[in-house]
Design a protein around this motif. Structure first.
Motif: not given
Length: 165
Positions: A93-101, A114-120, A133-138
């Protein structure tokens, strides 16, 4: 003269209401501050990948996360520390860039990805088990660098909490 005085009074009222709204809304718009630490992911083939990560360790920091960011460099990220081992549920929610978690255990090993989580998206992203822990990367970083479950994450926060337990 009477007409312009009435307009002036209305303008003052509108200005006062606007100022009151902004003052009451400032905490909602205030951005949390995050400390930054180096973090390294060591893959099973021995390659090391370095990042500079923001630390989300307080409830307010974890709630804000990467929301409302329009971009993030490939060598940056955010590390969420929960202070306990538990199942975690994330969303975009309210995250505009895809993220790998990357979902990480207290031993620093990647448990799930989780790869390429869908923005918004408000879809729930499940850690699939207890983690610390959760690491979020581009988005796309996991694939580009060959990161897999079982890889080790090295970071001062993770290392210090692992030794303290």
């Amino acid at each position: 003269m009477r007409h312009s005085a009435r307009n002036f009074g209305f303008a003052r009222l509108v200005s006062a209401l606007l100022a009151l709204f902004l003052c009451l809304s400032l905490p909602a718009f205030a951005q949390e501050k995050f400390d930054i630490q180096p973090l390294t992911i060591v893959t099973k083939d021995g390659k090391s990948h370095a990042f500079a990560v923001e630390l989300a360790v307080t409830p307010r920091q974890r709630e804000q996360g990467l929301m409302n960011r329009q971009e993030m460099a490939d060598d940056k990220g955010m590390l969420f520390a929960f202070g306990e081992t538990r199942q975690v549920f994330m969303w975009m929610k309210n995250t505009y860039i895809p993220l790998d978690m990357l979902f990480i255990g207290k031993d620093g090993k990647v448990r799930a990805i989780k790869e390429n989580a869908e923005p918004l998206s408000e879809a729930i992203i499940d850690s699939q088990g207890p983690i610390d822990y959760v690491l979020e990367l581009t988005g796309g970083t996991v694939k580009r660098l060959g990161i897999r479950s079982g890889n080790r994450v090295q970071n001062e926060l993770i290392d210090s909490l692992r030794k303290a337990k």
